[in-house]
Design an enzyme around this catalytic site. Structure first.
Site, PDB file in Angstrom:
ATOM      1  CG  ASP A  66      -8.543   5.225  -2.468  1.00  0.00           C
ATOM      2  OD1 ASP A  66      -9.752   5.827  -2.918  1.00  0.00           O
ATOM      3  OD2 ASP A  66      -8.249   4.992  -1.547  1.00  0.00           O
TER       4      ASP A  66
ATOM      5  CG  HIS B 150     -10.197  -0.312   4.712  1.00  0.00           C
ATOM      6  ND1 HIS B 150     -11.032   0.410   3.983  1.00  0.00           N
ATOM      7  CD2 HIS B 150      -9.259  -0.809   3.957  1.00  0.00           C
ATOM      8  CE1 HIS B 150     -10.549   0.390   2.601  1.00  0.00           C
ATOM      9  NE2 HIS B 150      -9.835  -0.413   2.574  1.00  0.00           N
TER      10      HIS B 150
ATOM     11  CB  SER C 245      -0.901   0.016   1.274  1.00  0.00           C
ATOM     12  OG  SER C 245      -0.102   0.324   2.386  1.00  0.00           O
TER      13      SER C 245
ATOM     14  CB  THR D 259      -6.298  -5.614   9.676  1.00  0.00           C
ATOM     15  OG1 THR D 259      -6.330  -4.035   9.048  1.00  0.00           O
ATOM     16  CG2 THR D 259      -6.315  -5.410  11.127  1.00  0.00           C
TER      17      THR D 259
ATOM     18  CB  SER E  29      -8.661  -8.076   8.206  1.00  0.00           C
ATOM     19  OG  SER E  29      -7.770  -8.183   7.367  1.00  0.00           O
TER      20      SER E  29
ATOM     21  CD  GLU F 255     -12.200   2.506  -1.712  1.00  0.00           C
ATOM     22  OE1 GLU F 255     -12.402   3.837  -1.123  1.00  0.00           O
ATOM     23  OE2 GLU F 255     -11.453   1.889  -1.608  1.00  0.00           O
TER      24      GLU F 255
ATOM     25  CG  ASP G 253      -4.286  -1.979  -1.572  1.00  0.00           C
ATOM     26  OD1 ASP G 253      -5.220  -1.678  -2.399  1.00  0.00           O
ATOM     27  OD2 ASP G 253      -4.383  -2.177  -0.255  1.00  0.00           O
ATOM     28  CG  HIS G 254      -6.359   1.832  -0.481  1.00  0.00           C
ATOM     29  ND1 HIS G 254      -7.579   2.546  -0.795  1.00  0.00           N
ATOM     30  CD2 HIS G 254      -6.618   0.652   0.056  1.00  0.00           C
ATOM     31  CE1 HIS G 254      -8.522   1.648  -0.549  1.00  0.00           C
ATOM     32  NE2 HIS G 254      -8.119   0.464  -0.009  1.00  0.00           N
TER      33      HIS G 254
ATOM     34  CG  HIS H 129     -10.739  -2.550  -0.816  1.00  0.00           C
ATOM     35  ND1 HIS H 129      -9.761  -1.730  -0.685  1.00  0.00           N
ATOM     36  CD2 HIS H 129     -10.604  -3.147  -1.783  1.00  0.00           C
ATOM     37  CE1 HIS H 129      -9.386  -1.602  -1.977  1.00  0.00           C
ATOM     38  NE2 HIS H 129      -9.852  -2.585  -2.580  1.00  0.00           N
TER      39      HIS H 129
END
Length: 285
Positions: A101, A173, A46, A226, A204, A131, A79-80, A201
Protein backbone atom coordinates in the site's frame (compact mmCIF):
# COMPACT_ATOMS: atom_id res chain seq x y z
CA UNK A 1 -2.11 -29.42 3.62
CA UNK A 2 -4.57 -26.70 2.57
CA UNK A 3 -2.29 -23.65 2.35
CA UNK A 4 -2.91 -22.36 -1.16
CA UNK A 5 -2.23 -19.37 -3.38
CA UNK A 6 -4.57 -16.53 -4.32
CA UNK A 7 -4.73 -17.36 -8.03
CA UNK A 8 -5.94 -20.89 -7.27
CA UNK A 9 -8.54 -19.68 -4.77
CA UNK A 10 -9.93 -17.08 -7.16
CA UNK A 11 -10.08 -19.69 -9.91
CA UNK A 12 -12.29 -21.93 -7.79
CA UNK A 13 -14.88 -19.40 -6.52
CA UNK A 14 -16.98 -16.58 -7.92
CA UNK A 15 -15.39 -14.40 -5.21
CA UNK A 16 -13.31 -14.99 -2.09
CA UNK A 17 -13.80 -13.79 1.47
CA UNK A 18 -10.73 -12.26 3.12
CA UNK A 19 -10.86 -11.82 6.90
CA UNK A 20 -8.40 -9.93 9.10
CA UNK A 21 -7.16 -11.31 12.39
CA UNK A 22 -5.20 -9.82 15.26
CA UNK A 23 -4.85 -12.62 17.77
CA UNK A 24 -4.66 -16.40 17.47
CA UNK A 25 -8.25 -17.07 18.52
CA UNK A 26 -9.57 -14.83 15.77
CA UNK A 27 -7.39 -16.59 13.20
CA UNK A 28 -8.63 -19.95 14.44
CA UNK A 29 -12.22 -18.72 14.18
CA UNK A 30 -11.76 -17.63 10.56
CA UNK A 31 -10.39 -21.04 9.59
CA UNK A 32 -13.13 -22.82 11.53
CA UNK A 33 -15.74 -20.71 9.74
CA UNK A 34 -14.27 -21.57 6.36
CA UNK A 35 -14.35 -25.26 7.25
CA UNK A 36 -17.95 -24.97 8.44
CA UNK A 37 -18.94 -23.35 5.14
CA UNK A 38 -16.86 -25.84 3.14
CA UNK A 39 -15.24 -22.93 1.30
CA UNK A 40 -11.78 -21.50 0.89
CA UNK A 41 -10.89 -18.18 2.52
CA UNK A 42 -8.13 -15.65 2.95
CA UNK A 43 -6.54 -15.21 6.38
CA UNK A 44 -5.18 -11.67 6.55
CA UNK A 45 -2.66 -10.04 8.87
CA UNK A 46 -2.27 -6.29 8.52
CA UNK A 47 0.80 -4.18 9.12
CA UNK A 48 -1.05 -2.58 12.04
CA UNK A 49 -1.61 -6.01 13.59
CA UNK A 50 2.08 -6.80 13.13
CA UNK A 51 2.94 -3.59 14.98
CA UNK A 52 0.62 -4.62 17.79
CA UNK A 53 2.52 -7.87 18.22
CA UNK A 54 5.92 -6.26 17.74
CA UNK A 55 7.04 -8.58 14.96
CA UNK A 56 5.70 -10.49 11.98
CA UNK A 57 7.07 -14.01 12.38
CA UNK A 58 5.02 -15.38 15.33
CA UNK A 59 1.63 -14.41 13.89
CA UNK A 60 2.63 -15.27 10.32
CA UNK A 61 3.93 -18.70 11.28
CA UNK A 62 0.76 -19.36 13.28
CA UNK A 63 -1.40 -18.41 10.29
CA UNK A 64 0.64 -20.54 7.91
CA UNK A 65 0.38 -23.51 10.26
CA UNK A 66 -3.39 -23.05 10.64
CA UNK A 67 -3.68 -22.98 6.86
CA UNK A 68 -1.57 -26.13 6.53
CA UNK A 69 -3.89 -28.00 8.87
CA UNK A 70 -7.20 -26.68 7.51
CA UNK A 71 -9.59 -28.93 5.61
CA UNK A 72 -10.42 -26.15 3.14
CA UNK A 73 -8.03 -24.02 1.03
CA UNK A 74 -6.63 -21.06 2.96
CA UNK A 75 -4.48 -18.22 1.63
CA UNK A 76 -2.34 -16.31 4.13
CA UNK A 77 -2.08 -12.65 3.12
CA UNK A 78 -0.15 -9.65 4.43
CA UNK A 79 -2.59 -6.74 4.30
CA UNK A 80 -1.92 -2.99 3.89
CA UNK A 81 1.85 -3.17 4.17
CA UNK A 82 3.52 0.19 3.66
CA UNK A 83 6.96 -0.98 4.84
CA UNK A 84 8.91 -2.68 2.05
CA UNK A 85 11.13 -4.44 4.59
CA UNK A 86 8.02 -6.02 6.09
CA UNK A 87 6.91 -7.17 2.63
CA UNK A 88 10.31 -8.73 2.00
CA UNK A 89 10.19 -10.47 5.40
CA UNK A 90 6.73 -11.88 4.66
CA UNK A 91 7.97 -13.24 1.34
CA UNK A 92 10.97 -14.83 3.06
CA UNK A 93 8.69 -16.45 5.66
CA UNK A 94 6.59 -18.10 2.95
CA UNK A 95 3.53 -15.83 2.96
CA UNK A 96 2.08 -16.40 -0.54
CA UNK A 97 0.17 -13.14 -0.97
CA UNK A 98 0.84 -9.53 0.00
CA UNK A 99 -0.78 -6.14 -0.37
CA UNK A 100 1.67 -3.29 -0.83
CA UNK A 101 0.00 0.00 0.00
CA UNK A 102 1.82 3.05 -1.33
CA UNK A 103 -1.41 4.92 -2.02
CA UNK A 104 -0.47 7.68 0.42
CA UNK A 105 2.46 8.66 -1.82
CA UNK A 106 2.39 10.89 -4.90
CA UNK A 107 1.13 8.96 -7.91
CA UNK A 108 4.49 8.63 -9.67
CA UNK A 109 6.18 7.33 -6.51
CA UNK A 110 3.27 4.96 -5.82
CA UNK A 111 3.69 3.51 -9.31
CA UNK A 112 7.47 3.19 -9.06
CA UNK A 113 7.56 1.59 -5.62
CA UNK A 114 4.64 -0.72 -6.35
CA UNK A 115 6.27 -1.88 -9.58
CA UNK A 116 9.54 -2.65 -7.78
CA UNK A 117 7.76 -4.57 -5.01
CA UNK A 118 5.72 -6.51 -7.57
CA UNK A 119 8.86 -7.51 -9.46
CA UNK A 120 10.54 -8.82 -6.30
CA UNK A 121 7.40 -10.62 -5.16
CA UNK A 122 6.79 -12.23 -8.53
CA UNK A 123 10.33 -13.53 -8.59
CA UNK A 124 9.41 -15.41 -5.41
CA UNK A 125 6.05 -16.53 -6.81
CA UNK A 126 4.06 -14.22 -4.51
CA UNK A 127 0.72 -12.61 -5.45
CA UNK A 128 0.62 -8.79 -5.20
CA UNK A 129 -2.39 -6.60 -4.46
CA UNK A 130 -2.17 -2.80 -4.55
CA UNK A 131 -4.40 0.21 -4.03
CA UNK A 132 -4.92 3.24 -6.22
CA UNK A 133 -5.66 6.14 -3.90
CA UNK A 134 -6.66 5.55 -0.30
CA UNK A 135 -9.97 3.90 0.51
CA UNK A 136 -12.20 5.99 2.77
CA UNK A 137 -11.78 5.75 6.52
CA UNK A 138 -8.01 6.23 6.41
CA UNK A 139 -8.03 9.99 5.96
CA UNK A 140 -7.16 9.63 2.30
CA UNK A 141 -8.57 10.70 -1.03
CA UNK A 142 -11.47 8.27 -1.18
CA UNK A 143 -13.91 10.04 1.06
CA UNK A 144 -17.65 9.79 0.25
CA UNK A 145 -18.28 10.85 -3.33
CA UNK A 146 -14.71 10.17 -4.53
CA UNK A 147 -14.29 7.16 -6.81
CA UNK A 148 -11.54 5.33 -8.70
CA UNK A 149 -11.15 6.53 -12.27
CA UNK A 150 -11.35 3.64 -14.74
CA UNK A 151 -8.61 4.92 -17.04
CA UNK A 152 -6.31 5.60 -14.09
CA UNK A 153 -6.88 2.06 -12.80
CA UNK A 154 -6.04 0.52 -16.18
CA UNK A 155 -2.88 2.61 -16.48
CA UNK A 156 -1.80 1.79 -12.93
CA UNK A 157 -2.10 -1.96 -13.51
CA UNK A 158 -0.18 -1.72 -16.78
CA UNK A 159 2.59 0.33 -15.16
CA UNK A 160 3.01 -1.81 -12.03
CA UNK A 161 2.20 -5.37 -13.07
CA UNK A 162 0.15 -6.06 -9.92
CA UNK A 163 -2.12 -9.10 -9.67
CA UNK A 164 -5.13 -7.42 -8.03
CA UNK A 165 -6.35 -3.89 -7.41
CA UNK A 166 -8.30 -2.42 -4.50
CA UNK A 167 -10.61 0.30 -5.78
CA UNK A 168 -12.74 3.04 -4.24
CA UNK A 169 -16.41 2.46 -5.03
CA UNK A 170 -18.20 3.73 -1.91
CA UNK A 171 -16.99 1.59 0.99
CA UNK A 172 -14.90 2.81 3.91
CA UNK A 173 -12.56 1.18 6.39
CA UNK A 174 -13.50 0.63 10.06
CA UNK A 175 -17.28 1.00 9.59
CA UNK A 176 -19.36 -0.47 12.41
CA UNK A 177 -22.71 -0.10 10.60
CA UNK A 178 -23.44 -2.02 7.42
CA UNK A 179 -25.05 0.80 5.45
CA UNK A 180 -22.46 1.78 2.83
CA UNK A 181 -23.90 2.32 -0.64
CA UNK A 182 -21.65 1.01 -3.41
CA UNK A 183 -21.43 2.29 -6.96
CA UNK A 184 -22.17 -0.93 -8.82
CA UNK A 185 -22.18 0.77 -12.21
CA UNK A 186 -18.59 1.87 -11.59
CA UNK A 187 -17.69 -1.66 -10.43
CA UNK A 188 -19.06 -3.02 -13.71
CA UNK A 189 -17.07 -0.52 -15.76
CA UNK A 190 -13.91 -1.26 -13.78
CA UNK A 191 -14.41 -5.01 -14.14
CA UNK A 192 -14.79 -4.68 -17.91
CA UNK A 193 -11.60 -2.63 -18.28
CA UNK A 194 -9.18 -3.52 -15.50
CA UNK A 195 -7.23 -6.69 -16.40
CA UNK A 196 -6.82 -7.97 -12.81
CA UNK A 197 -9.28 -9.01 -10.07
CA UNK A 198 -10.93 -6.16 -8.17
CA UNK A 199 -10.77 -6.01 -4.38
CA UNK A 200 -13.41 -4.43 -2.14
CA UNK A 201 -11.86 -3.00 1.02
CA UNK A 202 -14.08 -1.78 3.83
CA UNK A 203 -16.64 -4.54 3.30
CA UNK A 204 -17.53 -4.54 7.01
CA UNK A 205 -19.74 -1.57 6.19
CA UNK A 206 -21.60 -3.30 3.36
CA UNK A 207 -24.79 -5.32 3.88
CA UNK A 208 -25.09 -8.88 2.59
CA UNK A 209 -27.19 -7.77 -0.36
CA UNK A 210 -24.64 -5.08 -1.19
CA UNK A 211 -21.79 -7.57 -1.11
CA UNK A 212 -23.69 -9.94 -3.39
CA UNK A 213 -24.52 -7.12 -5.81
CA UNK A 214 -20.88 -5.97 -5.87
CA UNK A 215 -19.72 -9.50 -6.66
CA UNK A 216 -22.29 -9.80 -9.43
CA UNK A 217 -20.98 -6.49 -10.79
CA UNK A 218 -17.39 -7.78 -10.82
CA UNK A 219 -15.75 -7.69 -7.38
CA UNK A 220 -13.61 -10.78 -6.70
CA UNK A 221 -12.02 -10.36 -3.25
CA UNK A 222 -14.08 -9.11 -0.32
CA UNK A 223 -12.08 -7.79 2.67
CA UNK A 224 -13.77 -7.91 6.09
CA UNK A 225 -11.95 -6.90 9.27
CA UNK A 226 -13.85 -4.60 11.63
CA UNK A 227 -17.03 -6.68 11.46
CA UNK A 228 -15.45 -9.94 12.66
CA UNK A 229 -13.60 -8.07 15.41
CA UNK A 230 -16.91 -6.56 16.51
CA UNK A 231 -18.56 -9.98 16.58
CA UNK A 232 -15.78 -11.33 18.79
CA UNK A 233 -15.85 -8.31 21.09
CA UNK A 234 -19.63 -8.52 21.50
CA UNK A 235 -19.47 -12.22 22.39
CA UNK A 236 -16.64 -11.68 24.88
CA UNK A 237 -18.40 -8.70 26.46
CA UNK A 238 -21.59 -10.73 26.83
CA UNK A 239 -19.81 -13.52 28.71
CA UNK A 240 -17.92 -11.16 30.99
CA UNK A 241 -21.04 -9.15 31.78
CA UNK A 242 -22.82 -12.24 33.10
CA UNK A 243 -20.16 -13.27 35.62
CA UNK A 244 -17.70 -10.88 37.26
CA UNK A 245 -15.75 -13.80 38.80
CA UNK A 246 -14.44 -15.10 35.45
CA UNK A 247 -10.65 -14.90 35.22
CA UNK A 248 -9.76 -17.67 32.76
CA UNK A 249 -9.41 -16.10 29.29
CA UNK A 250 -10.36 -19.41 27.70
CA UNK A 251 -13.90 -19.00 29.00
CA UNK A 252 -14.67 -15.80 27.12
CA UNK A 253 -12.31 -16.28 24.18
CA UNK A 254 -13.98 -19.60 23.38
CA UNK A 255 -17.31 -17.78 23.12
CA UNK A 256 -15.76 -15.15 20.88
CA UNK A 257 -14.10 -17.74 18.68
CA UNK A 258 -17.35 -19.67 18.25
CA UNK A 259 -19.34 -16.53 17.39
CA UNK A 260 -16.81 -15.43 14.77
CA UNK A 261 -16.63 -18.90 13.22
CA UNK A 262 -20.40 -18.92 12.74
CA UNK A 263 -20.40 -15.43 11.23
CA UNK A 264 -17.49 -16.18 8.89
CA UNK A 265 -19.30 -19.30 7.69
CA UNK A 266 -22.45 -17.25 7.08
CA UNK A 267 -20.57 -14.52 5.22
CA UNK A 268 -18.73 -17.05 3.07
CA UNK A 269 -22.07 -18.49 1.97
CA UNK A 270 -23.05 -14.99 0.87
CA UNK A 271 -19.74 -14.41 -0.91
CA UNK A 272 -19.24 -17.82 -2.49
CA UNK A 273 -22.83 -18.89 -3.12
CA UNK A 274 -24.83 -15.66 -3.15
CA UNK A 275 -26.90 -17.12 -0.32
CA UNK A 276 -28.77 -14.29 1.43
CA UNK A 277 -31.15 -15.22 4.22
CA UNK A 278 -33.91 -12.65 4.59
CA UNK A 279 -33.98 -11.31 8.13
CA UNK A 280 -30.35 -12.15 8.87
CA UNK A 281 -28.31 -9.33 10.43
CA UNK A 282 -27.03 -7.10 7.65
CA UNK A 283 -28.96 -8.98 4.96
CA UNK A 284 -30.21 -5.75 3.40
CA UNK A 285 -28.86 -2.23 3.11
Amino acid sequence: MALTDMASLLRDYRAVGAFNFVQLELAEAIVLGAEEAGAGAVLQLSENAVRFHGSLAPAAYAALRLADQASTPIVVHLDHATDEALVDEAIALGVPSIMFDAAHLPESENVERTREVAQRAHTAGVWVEAELGEIGGKGGAHTPGVRTNVDDAVAFCAATGVDALAVAVGSSHAMTHRDAQLDNDLIRRLARSVPVPLVLHGSSGVADSGIDAAIRAGMRKINIGTHVSAVMTHAVRKVLSTDSTIVDPRTYLAAGRSAVASEVARLLRVIVEGHIRVGAPGSTS
